[in-house]
Write a protein that holds these residues in place. Structure first.
Motif, PDB file in Angstrom:
ATOM      1  N   VAL A 104      -1.015  -7.794  -3.194  1.00 28.67           N
ATOM      2  CA  VAL A 104      -0.522  -6.830  -3.466  1.00 28.67           C
ATOM      3  C   VAL A 104      -1.109  -6.001  -4.546  1.00 28.67           C
ATOM      4  CG1 VAL A 104       1.754  -5.609  -4.842  1.00 28.67           C
ATOM      5  CG2 VAL A 104       2.143  -7.411  -3.432  1.00 28.67           C
ATOM      6  N   LEU A 105      -1.607  -6.680  -5.663  1.00 29.86           N
ATOM      7  CA  LEU A 105      -2.367  -5.959  -6.592  1.00 29.86           C
ATOM      8  C   LEU A 105      -3.977  -5.455  -6.276  1.00 29.86           C
ATOM      9  CD1 LEU A 105      -1.063  -5.501  -9.568  1.00 29.86           C
ATOM     10  CD2 LEU A 105      -0.255  -7.424  -8.247  1.00 29.86           C
ATOM     11  N   GLY A 133      -6.871   0.406  -2.850  1.00 30.81           N
ATOM     12  CA  GLY A 133      -6.596   1.280  -1.694  1.00 30.81           C
ATOM     13  C   GLY A 133      -6.667   0.885  -0.346  1.00 30.81           C
ATOM     14  N   LEU A 134      -7.328  -0.238  -0.206  1.00 32.84           N
ATOM     15  CA  LEU A 134      -7.543  -0.786   1.316  1.00 32.84           C
ATOM     16  C   LEU A 134      -6.700  -1.831   1.361  1.00 32.84           C
ATOM     17  CD1 LEU A 134     -11.444  -1.568   0.430  1.00 32.84           C
ATOM     18  CD2 LEU A 134     -10.524   0.398   1.689  1.00 32.84           C
ATOM     19  N   VAL A 186      -0.399  -2.749   3.269  1.00 35.09           N
ATOM     20  CA  VAL A 186      -0.936  -1.380   3.299  1.00 35.09           C
ATOM     21  C   VAL A 186      -0.773  -0.622   2.203  1.00 35.09           C
ATOM     22  CG1 VAL A 186      -1.148  -1.699   5.977  1.00 35.09           C
ATOM     23  CG2 VAL A 186       0.737  -0.451   4.783  1.00 35.09           C
ATOM     24  N   PRO A 187      -1.563   0.351   1.841  1.00 34.69           N
ATOM     25  CA  PRO A 187      -1.579   1.205   0.662  1.00 34.69           C
ATOM     26  C   PRO A 187      -0.305   2.361   1.026  1.00 34.69           C
ATOM     27  CG  PRO A 187      -3.447   1.904   1.650  1.00 34.69           C
ATOM     28  CD  PRO A 187      -2.945   0.485   2.480  1.00 34.69           C
ATOM     29  N   THR A 246       0.013   6.371  -0.166  1.00 35.15           N
ATOM     30  CA  THR A 246      -0.687   7.158  -1.188  1.00 35.15           C
ATOM     31  C   THR A 246       0.278   8.614  -1.066  1.00 35.15           C
ATOM     32  OG1 THR A 246      -1.930   8.219   0.755  1.00 35.15           O
ATOM     33  CG2 THR A 246      -2.987   6.155  -0.542  1.00 35.15           C
ATOM     34  N   ASN A 247      -0.058   9.187  -2.183  1.00 34.25           N
ATOM     35  CA  ASN A 247       0.438  10.740  -2.336  1.00 34.25           C
ATOM     36  C   ASN A 247      -0.506  11.961  -1.953  1.00 34.25           C
ATOM     37  OD1 ASN A 247      -1.628  11.196  -4.431  1.00 34.25           O
ATOM     38  ND2 ASN A 247      -0.133  10.977  -6.027  1.00 34.25           N
ATOM     39  N   LYS A 248      -0.224  12.900  -2.021  1.00 32.90           N
ATOM     40  CA  LYS A 248      -0.945  13.984  -1.124  1.00 32.90           C
ATOM     41  C   LYS A 248      -2.326  14.293  -2.013  1.00 32.90           C
ATOM     42  CE  LYS A 248       1.284  17.590  -4.626  1.00 32.90           C
ATOM     43  NZ  LYS A 248       1.746  18.828  -4.701  1.00 32.90           N
ATOM     44  N   ASN A 249      -2.342  13.665  -3.031  1.00 37.12           N
ATOM     45  CA  ASN A 249      -3.843  13.585  -3.811  1.00 37.12           C
ATOM     46  C   ASN A 249      -4.569  12.182  -3.316  1.00 37.12           C
ATOM     47  OD1 ASN A 249      -3.304  15.975  -5.141  1.00 37.12           O
ATOM     48  ND2 ASN A 249      -2.207  14.780  -6.588  1.00 37.12           N
ATOM     49  N   SER A 250      -4.159  11.635  -2.507  1.00 38.90           N
ATOM     50  CA  SER A 250      -4.894  10.429  -2.008  1.00 38.90           C
ATOM     51  C   SER A 250      -4.808   9.427  -3.019  1.00 38.90           C
ATOM     52  CB  SER A 250      -6.204  10.599  -1.520  1.00 38.90           C
ATOM     53  OG  SER A 250      -6.198  11.494  -0.403  1.00 38.90           O
ATOM     54  N   ARG A 251      -3.815   9.313  -4.053  1.00 36.92           N
ATOM     55  CA  ARG A 251      -3.852   8.294  -4.948  1.00 36.92           C
ATOM     56  C   ARG A 251      -2.869   7.236  -4.578  1.00 36.92           C
ATOM     57  NH1 ARG A 251       0.283   8.041  -9.755  1.00 36.92           N
ATOM     58  NH2 ARG A 251      -0.258   6.311 -11.001  1.00 36.92           N
ATOM     59  N   THR A 252      -2.975   5.889  -4.636  1.00 31.61           N
ATOM     60  CA  THR A 252      -2.369   4.939  -4.256  1.00 31.61           C
ATOM     61  C   THR A 252      -1.225   4.934  -5.168  1.00 31.61           C
ATOM     62  OG1 THR A 252      -4.184   3.774  -3.279  1.00 31.61           O
ATOM     63  CG2 THR A 252      -2.018   2.238  -3.627  1.00 31.61           C
TER      64      THR A 252
END
Length: 488
Positions: free
Chosen positions: A88-89, A95-96, A116-117, A119-125
């Motif tokens: 998890v961590l 982000g993989l 699996v990650p 992500t938001n619209k800014n590709s941040r996990t």
């Protein structure tokens, strides 16, 4: 208990390090968790980031309705720690995706996680989607294998060390034991090995320090064979000896020699020859019995042709059928050479014999056999085949009077401690009073075989024809037959 979108949002706002737009993404995915859990037959979770880099928060969960869950209690709102759930961590930080990494659930169960990650619209996990599988049984098996390997290693090390302590294992191992160096020289032997060498012509001769191929050239050893595990049998000095060699390696994995066991198998090989001879003799005896029975049957056929009375002819033909039924068992035994016969095999042969020789081909009578494949002692098999022979003849003779067609079904199965025989037909049936008064030879033979020989029971009922059911004990050993039934 299902976690609602409101619950997910509250947990995220209270514990997760997320913005309102990120929470909405998590809530939308949470709505699909139950479908995912049912489809994958696994527990599905959403964990989100917290301000602690070594912990995540469980914000949503779904237990499968199509399989057993790993969890007894809800875990939403609990922390997932790096030490217990590294997958998890790892995914949150990199982000993989992480597939098949092991961990420990909140309830202490060994698990395998696929993560699996999210992500938001800014590709941040902002979170992870987790599928968990129970690997308790796999971990248990691995531990057993590990413990076994460690035990084997300790045993090998102990054996090797003790072997060099002169005389310590001589009285423990009944086989001859040799330890060879990397050139094939004998550096240790026990008392049993010394005894073997004495009996093959080396009495009083020193064997320590000599090469095994010089002492026993019959083995045709090569030096490189000492690096391989092998098994060799050879006749030496009138004895049949079996040699088993296991390579020994030093700490740096280089060949250090070999551990060799020598076993005298002379008596075993003699017994094998005796058993082979005995088997041949038994087969020949059964073959001759079968031939004699067929000869008797042929003489009775000649007598039947000359008989003027139809009643006499019928009695002779019935006797021929009984004799040939017994001959079928001896035919099988003459090929197998054992006192056990395959019931399915003998019944198939008997049915073919009766169908070809007795069945009235002017009528459309169909005879079928359904039989489990199992073994019976020849005496039991003979009784069973005679019972079926009598029942089948009785059905063919009496069940279809005035009819041009019909069926006779024979079923034989083995259930737990019983053998069950069922013979039923769709014929004209019978009169119960006539059956009780009947004193026919065939019926008396059947009752005697079932009750006296097989120690079973027989039940005859009228059921759209006639149905006969026979049950008798299934014997596993011949000793049980002798003790309980007085078999000869």
């Amino acid at each position: 208990m299902a976690i609602t979108a409101k619950d997910v949002g509250e947990i995220c706002r209270q514990y997760a390090d997320l913005k309102p737009d990120d929470i909405k993404i998590i809530e939308k995915i949470a709505e699909l968790l139950q479908i995912m859990a049912d489809l994958t037959q696994a527990d599905i979770f959403i964990d989100c980031v917290t301000r602690d880099p070594n912990a995540a928060i469980v914000v949503a969960e779904a237990k499968p309705r199509t399989a057993r869950s790993l969890y007894r209690f809800p875990v939403a709102g609990q922390l997932a720690l790096r030490k217990n759930e590294p997958a998890v961590l790892r995914t949150m930080q990199t982000g993989l995706p992480t597939i098949g990494m092991r961990g420990i659930s909140q309830e202490g169960v060994p698990i395998k996680q696929s993560v699996v990650p999210i992500t938001n619209k800014n590709s941040r996990t902002i979170g992870v989607l987790i599928m968990e599988q129970d690997i308790t049984e796999q971990v248990t098996q691995e531990k057993k294998v590990k413990d076994l390997m460690e035990t084997a290693e300790h045993l090998s090390e102990t054996l090797f060390n003790v072997a060099f302590a002169e005389g310590k294992i001589s009285n423990i191992i009944p086989d001859g034991l040799l330890i060879l160096d990397k050139k094939g020289g004998i550096i240790y032997y026990n008392i049993a090995a010394r005894d073997v060498f004495d009996r093959i012509g080396f009495r009083g001769k020193e064997i320590k320090g000599k090469k095994i191929i010089d002492i026993l050239p019959e083995l045709d050893f090569r030096y490189d064979v000492l690096a391989e595990q092998m098994y060799i049998e050879s006749q030496i000095g009138g004895l049949n000896l079996a040699f088993t060699s296991v390579p020994l390696k030093s700490a740096d994995e280089k060949a250090a020699g070999a551990l060799m066991l020598i076993r005298d198998i002379t008596e075993i090989r003699v017994k094998e020859k005796e058993l082979m001879l005995q088997s041949v003799v038994i087969k020949e005896i059964h073959h001759r019995i079968k031939n004699n029975l067929q000869t008797v049957a042929s003489l009775l056929r000649l007598q039947a042709r000359r008989a003027d009375s139809e009643q006499t002819k019928k009695a002779l033909h019935d006797s021929i059928s009984r004799i040939m039924s017994i001959a079928v068992v001896h035919e099988v035994l003459s090929k197998e050479g054992m006192d056990m016969v395959d019931v399915s095999s003998v019944l198939t042969q008997m049915l073919e014999m009766i169908t070809n020789g007795v069945l009235d081909h002017e009528k459309q009578i169909e005879v079928s056999l359904t039989c489990d494949s199992f073994m019976l002692f020849s005496r039991q098999a003979t009784s069973l085949i005679l019972i079926i022979n009598e029942l089948l003849h009785n059905a063919l003779e009496h069940a279809f009077i005035g009819r041009e067609s019909g069926t006779v079904n024979i079923q034989v199965r083995q259930e737990n401690s019983e053998v069950i025989l069922i013979v039923d037909d769709n014929g004209v049936g019978f009169n119960k009073e006539d059956l009780n008064k009947a004193n026919s030879l065939g019926l008396n033979i059947i009752r005697t075989l079932v009750e006296e020989d097989l120690k079973g029971i027989i039940n005859i009922v009228e059921q759209n024809g006639t149905r006969v059911e026979v049950r008798f004990p299934f014997l596993l050993t011949e000793e049980v037959w002798h003790a309980d039934f007085g078999g000869g």
